[in-house]
Every structure is written in C-alpha cells, then in structure tokens.
Design an enzyme around this catalytic site. Sequence first.
Site, PDB file in Angstrom:
ATOM      1  N   ASP A  63       0.830  -1.205   0.000  1.00 40.52           N
ATOM      2  CA  ASP A  63       0.000   0.000   0.000  1.00 40.52           C
ATOM      3  C   ASP A  63       0.866   1.257   0.000  1.00 40.52           C
ATOM      4  O   ASP A  63       2.092   1.183   0.145  1.00 40.52           O
ATOM      5  CB  ASP A  63      -0.971   0.001   1.195  1.00 40.52           C
ATOM      6  N   ASP A 132      -7.920  -2.556  14.183  1.00 42.09           N
ATOM      7  CA  ASP A 132      -9.302  -2.733  13.723  1.00 42.09           C
ATOM      8  C   ASP A 132      -9.444  -3.908  12.751  1.00 42.09           C
ATOM      9  O   ASP A 132     -10.480  -4.078  12.119  1.00 42.09           O
ATOM     10  CB  ASP A 132      -9.818  -1.443  13.062  1.00 42.09           C
ATOM     11  N   HIS A 134      -7.628  -4.498  10.005  1.00 38.65           N
ATOM     12  CA  HIS A 134      -7.278  -4.312   8.597  1.00 38.65           C
ATOM     13  C   HIS A 134      -6.004  -5.069   8.236  1.00 38.65           C
ATOM     14  O   HIS A 134      -5.135  -5.274   9.091  1.00 38.65           O
ATOM     15  CB  HIS A 134      -7.176  -2.823   8.215  1.00 38.65           C
ATOM     16  N   GLU A 139      -9.765  -1.411   5.254  1.00 33.04           N
ATOM     17  CA  GLU A 139     -10.411  -1.065   6.520  1.00 33.04           C
ATOM     18  C   GLU A 139     -11.729  -1.850   6.672  1.00 33.04           C
ATOM     19  O   GLU A 139     -12.230  -2.427   5.698  1.00 33.04           O
ATOM     20  CB  GLU A 139     -10.689   0.444   6.542  1.00 33.04           C
TER      21      GLU A 139
HETATM   22  C1  F6R Z   1       1.382  -1.565   6.155  1.00 34.90           C
HETATM   23  C2  F6R Z   1       0.040  -2.102   6.244  1.00 34.90           C
HETATM   24  C3  F6R Z   1      -0.773  -2.105   7.499  1.00 34.90           C
HETATM   25  C4  F6R Z   1       0.032  -2.507   8.736  1.00 34.90           C
HETATM   26  C5  F6R Z   1      -0.878  -2.452   9.968  1.00 34.90           C
HETATM   27  C6  F6R Z   1      -0.121  -2.790  11.228  1.00 34.90           C
HETATM   28  O1  F6R Z   1       1.885  -1.739   4.840  1.00 34.90           O
HETATM   29  O2  F6R Z   1      -0.414  -2.527   5.254  1.00 34.90           O
HETATM   30  O3  F6R Z   1      -1.823  -3.031   7.334  1.00 34.90           O
HETATM   31  O4  F6R Z   1       0.553  -3.779   8.561  1.00 34.90           O
HETATM   32  O5  F6R Z   1      -1.435  -1.180  10.082  1.00 34.90           O
HETATM   33  O6  F6R Z   1       0.841  -1.812  11.450  1.00 34.90           O
HETATM   34  P1  F6R Z   1       2.010  -2.022  12.517  1.00 34.90           P
HETATM   35  O7  F6R Z   1       2.804  -3.180  12.027  1.00 34.90           O
HETATM   36  O8  F6R Z   1       2.794  -0.752  12.467  1.00 34.90           O
HETATM   37  O9  F6R Z   1       1.354  -2.288  13.824  1.00 34.90           O
END
Ligand code: F6R
Length: 257
Positions: A63, A132, A134, A139
Amino acid sequence: MIAPAEELAVLAADAIEALLRREPATVLGLATGSSPLKVYDELARRHEQEGLSFARARGFMLDEYVGLAADHPERYRNVIDTEIASRVDFAPGAVQGPDGLADDLPAACAAYERAIAGAGGVDVQLLGIGTDGHIAFNEPGSSLASRTRIKTLTRQTRVDNARFFDDDVDQVPTHCLTQGLGTIMDARHLVLLATGRHKAEAVHQLVEGPISAMWPATVMQMHPHATVLVDDAAASRLQLGDYYRQTFESKPGWQGL
Ligand code: F6R
C-alpha cells in the site's frame, strides 16, 4: 505459531530464505509498519553475513499513502527503501509500489494489478494487522473480493499511525492506495506477524472469528496457506491458544512455515 517476537522474525526470514534459495527469481510481498521490521533486519543480516541474495527477486508493496511528497520519509516507498530494499541487493526497479502521487489514481491502481500479475503473482506476502483488523489498508467494510484501489483511512488507523508523524494525527494522510483483499488472497503464502496486547482482539477475530468484512483479516481463514505468527501478548485473547501451542510443539517433521 506463538513465540517471542525475535523468534517469529527468524521463522518468517527462514520461510523467505528457503524460497529464495529454491527459486532466486521469487516475488516477495512487502509490508510496511512496525510488524515486519525485525524480519527485514534479519534478512539484511543474512544478506550481509551469509550471502543471501535478492538479485533476481522482485518485491511488491502492499500500500501507499496518497499525496505524500516524493521525498517524505513516511512515504511507504521511502520506508521500504530504508528498511529493506537499500539494505540488500535487489536490482534497480525490482521493488514496486502503488503510485500515490499519480494524477490518475484509479489508472495507477489498475496498472499495479497488471504489474503484479505480469510478474507471475506474489510467492510470499508479509502482512501486519491493524487494531481494527485491517490488512494492508483494507479497513472494516472492505469487500472480501476487492482489488487495488483508493481507500479512506479510518480515524483509528490515522491515530495508530500518528506515531510516525510527530504524534500529530492531522499530518497523517486521509487516503491511501492499497492492494485489495482479493489481491492479497492471490499470493501463494501469507505470513502475518502481530505482537503486543493491542493486537490481541484483532488476532482473535482473525483466527477464530466469523469471516466478516467488519474484520477484514478474517478473509485469511479461506487461504490455503496462511501462517499467523504472534507473541504471547497478541495471543492473549485466543480461545484455543493452548491447542495452537501444543500443535506446533508436537508437529512431527517440522518443515518450516
Ligand atoms: C502496512 C500495512 C498495514 C500494517 C498495519 C499494522 O503496509 O499494510 O496493514 O501492517 O497497520 O501496522 P504495525 O505493524 O505498524 O502495527
């Protein structure tokens, strides 16, 4: 698999190394955020000290934020360069991400889908999970069949990510381009890492909850080869935690992930 974070990173790196040694022209799916950082450290160490080569591999990011300046340190393209791409020997141009600065964002999303397909699809996809539920930036409410597209970030995700933006939620972009859940599900092996108690509810839903767009990661229950690597804190809400521990401890002929 439930183990200390350092051990989880070694296991994930082992899976990637096994793939690279078997098929040097492998396609890696790269996540940003905190979760994969120890894996990237371990891969960089193996590259430096043990000659693990990425020279023929390709990488696709999950992303990208929309609208962050090309030189912004939190632009995911730059984060991936800093955390892994520049630390190993990927060929120039071998790592790609969705273009969050494109004039025509839907066209950039479609082009990204074509690029992944053109590379033959992702062999192993690293993932983190949001509080959440995702994965990538799909989301709650995301279609389980979605492809790469523009998404609006939830307030919760922007608050969670404010730590990368001087703790100022207003600096966190409101939109992103993200691989869809359908795109992620096309990868041949999914490896999700989660640590910390704040991830415990999302991990419980991912592994044990009903499949629902409200907890997007639950789509992984439908994947034929998904590995979930969590520490004790992230595992603390799992109803069958003892069973999972026992399963891995007693697994005969351990063959990696
Ligand atoms: C990042 C991504 C997000 C993260 C998620 C967890 O490329 O796609 O889905 O993997 O927000 O973030 P962290 O690892 O920082 O807790």
